[in-house]
Design an enzyme around this catalytic site. Structure first.
Site, PDB file in Angstrom:
ATOM      1  N   PHE A   1     -11.826  -0.682   4.837  1.00  0.00           N
ATOM      2  CA  PHE A   1     -10.798  -0.042   5.512  1.00  0.00           C
ATOM      3  C   PHE A   1     -10.793  -0.187   6.982  1.00  0.00           C
ATOM      4  CE2 PHE A   1      -9.590   4.101   2.936  1.00  0.00           C
ATOM      5  CZ  PHE A   1      -9.260   2.966   1.401  1.00  0.00           C
TER       6      PHE A   1
ATOM      7  N   LYS B   1      -9.683   1.853  -8.901  1.00  0.00           N
ATOM      8  CA  LYS B   1     -10.350   2.135  -7.719  1.00  0.00           C
ATOM      9  C   LYS B   1     -11.436   3.271  -7.913  1.00  0.00           C
ATOM     10  CE  LYS B   1      -7.510   2.208  -4.005  1.00  0.00           C
ATOM     11  NZ  LYS B   1      -6.314   2.369  -3.100  1.00  0.00           N
TER      12      LYS B   1
ATOM     13  N   GLU C   1      -6.499   4.866  -9.044  1.00  0.00           N
ATOM     14  CA  GLU C   1      -7.709   5.519  -8.639  1.00  0.00           C
ATOM     15  C   GLU C   1      -8.198   6.571  -9.564  1.00  0.00           C
ATOM     16  OE1 GLU C   1      -9.404   6.627  -4.344  1.00  0.00           O
ATOM     17  OE2 GLU C   1      -7.690   5.422  -4.582  1.00  0.00           O
TER      18      GLU C   1
ATOM     19  N   ASP D   1       0.630  -1.179  -0.004  1.00  0.00           N
ATOM     20  CA  ASP D   1       0.072   0.048  -0.024  1.00  0.00           C
ATOM     21  C   ASP D   1       0.814   1.229   0.007  1.00  0.00           C
ATOM     22  OD1 ASP D   1      -2.130   1.442   0.028  1.00  0.00           O
ATOM     23  OD2 ASP D   1      -2.619   1.077   2.454  1.00  0.00           O
TER      24      ASP D   1
ATOM     25  N   THR E   1     -13.106   1.055  -3.278  1.00  0.00           N
ATOM     26  CA  THR E   1     -12.409   1.441  -2.116  1.00  0.00           C
ATOM     27  C   THR E   1     -13.316   2.439  -1.012  1.00  0.00           C
ATOM     28  OG1 THR E   1     -10.305   2.722  -1.431  1.00  0.00           O
ATOM     29  CG2 THR E   1     -11.468   3.630  -3.244  1.00  0.00           C
TER      30      THR E   1
END
Length: 332
Positions: free
Chosen positions: A181, A135, A99, A17, A159
């Protein structure tokens, strides 16, 4: 005795990440994921200045000599994430997540358009869609965009996912992967209750476990990638999850810790969970989202945070662009 990271890799796909390419080289994950905050951080590092400058020069040439630095910077940020993604794919054997602009989180059509453009940029560089995950924020509109993109063979990673309603809607839309998350859920509960939580009682860990059990019990092909960890304790409690995306600091802790890692998430255990199937249409999604204060707050906060990171990145690019030599006009 093997370290915890090597043991984790035997039961879970480990994803890095970060936008820091050197960290990816060090920990050798299968996949890598980035977000606007990580790209902004990487873009500010001296070792990646050449990537940033190449993107800026390319954007300037494309925009033409009359374009302002602000307009060029706004165009450049769209290609910067792909530039980092391309570098990352030279290292990892699997996929990179890139993303869509968080400011489009409630716009299905523009999200689809942006995702197609990202895939086209990768394709131009000789990278196929099988190596890229798009994403998208787990809004109702983002999930609808993912549903369309998946039918086109563009794989998506949902996400900013905080609740079962988002997870079920994503699975029903046949998305490739979701990223609940963990750490941000914990943050909310700690602030709301004033309590500390042991890893096994961590609300984020419990949320991912519930989603994992739901998916495995009801045979969904969408896979679960736990994200946003605050400690290795959370990671240990989710060993066996399909994928886990982990920041370099926690990867290092796992790599330097020896011990026996027990598998906590398993399809066989999930099958015995008494959880009941639910149908999530838009009305149900909106109702469940409104009733889940944590998911409501964290989704809103996450979109605002990623949007601000993009605005900061555009300012950073504009400043850098002003420092680069202007192209010489060609005399006729």
């Amino acid at each position: 005795m093997a370290n915890l990271l090597d043991q984790l890799k035997s039961m879970t796909t480990v994803v890095s990440d970060t936008g820091d390419i050197n960290a990816i080289k060090q920990y050798k994950p299968t996949d890598a994921t980035t977000n606007p905050s990580l790209i902004a951080a990487a873009a500010g590092m001296p070792e990646y200045q050449s990537i940033v400058d190449d993107v800026l020069q390319g954007a300037r040439e494309k925009a033409g000599e009359n374009a302002s630095d602000k307009d060029v910077a706004a165009a450049a940020f769209k290609t910067l994430a792909v530039a980092f993604g391309r570098k990352i794919l030279e290292i990892v054997p699997g996929r990179v997540s890139t993303e869509v602009d968080a400011r489009l989180s409630y716009d299905t059509e523009k999200s689809i358009e942006t995702a197609r453009d990202i895939i086209a940029q990768y394709k131009e560089a000789g990278i196929g869609p099988e190596r890229v995950l798009i994403k998208l924020a787990s809004t109702w509109e983002g999930i609808r965009a993912a549903e369309v993109l998946e039918k086109e063979g563009i794989h998506c990673n949902m996400t900013l996912l905080f609740g079962l309603h988002q997870a079920v809607a994503s699975a029903e839309a046949k998305v490739t992967l979701i990223s609940p998350f963990v750490g941000r859920i914990l943050d909310w509960y700690k602030k709301d209750t004033g309590k500390d939580y042991a890893p096994a009682e961590d609300p984020g860990v419990k949320s991912v476990t519930e989603i994992y059990h739901y998916y495995k019990k009801f045979g969904y092909k969408t896979v679960v990638m736990g994200a946003s960890f605050r400690s290795t304790g959370e990671i240990i409690e989710l060993a066996g999850c399909d994928l886990l995306t982990i920041a370099p600091k926690l990867l290092q802790e796992l790599q330097t810790t020896e011990g026996t890692l027990e598998r906590k998430l398993d399809p066989a255990t999930a099958a015995k969970d008494p959880i009941e199937k639910i149908v999530v249409d838009k009305a149900t999604f909106d109702k469940m989202h409104a009733e889940n204060r944590m998911a409501h707050d964290k989704l809103k906060e996450g979109i605002e945070g990623f949007s601000k990171a993009l605005e900061d990145l555009e300012k950073l690019l504009e400043k850098r662009l002003s420092e680069l030599p202007k192209p010489q006009a060609v005399s006729k």
